[in-house]
Motif scaffolding. Sequence first.
Motif, short mmCIF file in Angstrom:
data_model
loop_
_atom_site.label_atom_id
_atom_site.label_comp_id
_atom_site.label_asym_id
_atom_site.label_seq_id
_atom_site.Cartn_x
_atom_site.Cartn_y
_atom_site.Cartn_z
N SER A 150 0.89 -1.13 -0.12
CA SER A 150 0.07 0.04 0.01
C SER A 150 0.86 1.28 -0.12
O SER A 150 0.42 2.34 -0.10
N ARG A 151 2.21 1.19 -0.04
CA ARG A 151 3.11 2.26 -0.16
C ARG A 151 2.83 2.93 1.26
O ARG A 151 2.84 4.34 1.35
N ALA A 152 2.48 2.48 2.36
CA ALA A 152 2.07 3.04 3.75
C ALA A 152 3.41 3.66 4.43
O ALA A 152 4.28 2.99 4.24
N ARG A 153 3.29 4.60 5.40
CA ARG A 153 4.41 4.89 6.08
C ARG A 153 3.98 4.39 7.48
O ARG A 153 2.95 4.68 8.17
N VAL A 154 5.10 3.76 8.31
CA VAL A 154 4.76 3.40 9.57
C VAL A 154 5.17 4.53 10.52
O VAL A 154 5.98 5.51 10.26
N ARG A 155 4.75 4.37 11.92
CA ARG A 155 5.00 5.46 12.74
C ARG A 155 6.09 5.10 13.61
O ARG A 155 6.79 6.08 14.07
N ALA A 156 6.57 3.83 13.92
CA ALA A 156 7.75 3.69 14.81
C ALA A 156 8.70 4.19 13.91
O ALA A 156 9.13 3.77 12.97
N GLU A 157 9.80 4.43 14.87
CA GLU A 157 11.15 5.27 14.37
C GLU A 157 11.94 4.29 13.27
O GLU A 157 12.20 4.58 12.34
N GLU A 158 12.27 3.08 14.10
CA GLU A 158 13.12 2.18 13.46
C GLU A 158 12.40 1.41 12.11
O GLU A 158 12.85 1.07 11.09
N ASP A 159 11.05 1.27 12.27
CA ASP A 159 10.17 0.57 11.27
C ASP A 159 10.38 1.74 10.06
O ASP A 159 10.49 1.31 8.75
N SER A 160 9.91 3.01 10.37
CA SER A 160 10.21 4.08 9.37
C SER A 160 11.73 4.03 8.63
O SER A 160 11.62 4.29 7.53
#
Length: 226
Positions: A150-160
């Motif tokens: 989905s080309r979503a952006r995650v919120r957790a810093e390391e995940d991002s």
Amino acid sequence: MLRAAHRPLGSSGSMLWLCSPLSACLAGGRSSSAAAPSPSGGGGARRGSSNGRIIAPESASVWRKPEAGRLKLNFDGSSKHASRRASIGGVYRDHEGGFVLGYAERIGRATSSVAELAALRRGLELAVANGWRSVWVEGDAKTVVDVVRSRARVRAEEDSRLCADIAALLPLLDDLCVSHVRRQGNRVAHGFAKLGHGAASPRVWRDAPPDEVLRYLQRDAEGEGK
């Protein structure tokens, strides 16, 4: 837990296909549409009638071979619940189910989502390093697969940070097919991830796989991945 806000993962000149094992990953040829065509009798990804969104088919239960000319990457991350010590692993196979390359390494303490994303990033890095431009990517962490699709952006810093790394790799591939498979269809990648816990340094196997995954490699190649 991986939490996503629906913002672009990154711009990409590559073609990103949302697919199931019965979509264009098994059918020949590329499509100018973002959705991959399905082979005869298959229920591949399709566009919704009202807003043009891609509708991904149901997850697969077993491992499936890619089409000729495309390599398939299965990836997995492993994070031990109590210690959070994590490792990653993955495997590339060809259209006959033949082993091409496997990898495994420890990544220190990490959440399960970080381990899954790191496993995917490493797999894409290896594709770029080896000049593989047409890749079917598959994992058993549905949330991670959905984030990429989905080309979503995650919120957790390391995940991002890991998502940004993955987004930077996507334009280096000509086309990329992404799908989800249940755990039983991802056992070879899981085996490599388990090997990562005991690896003193990052490992890469070429041509000859380790003994620990041979049984599942053979079952997948023979269509007996149950």
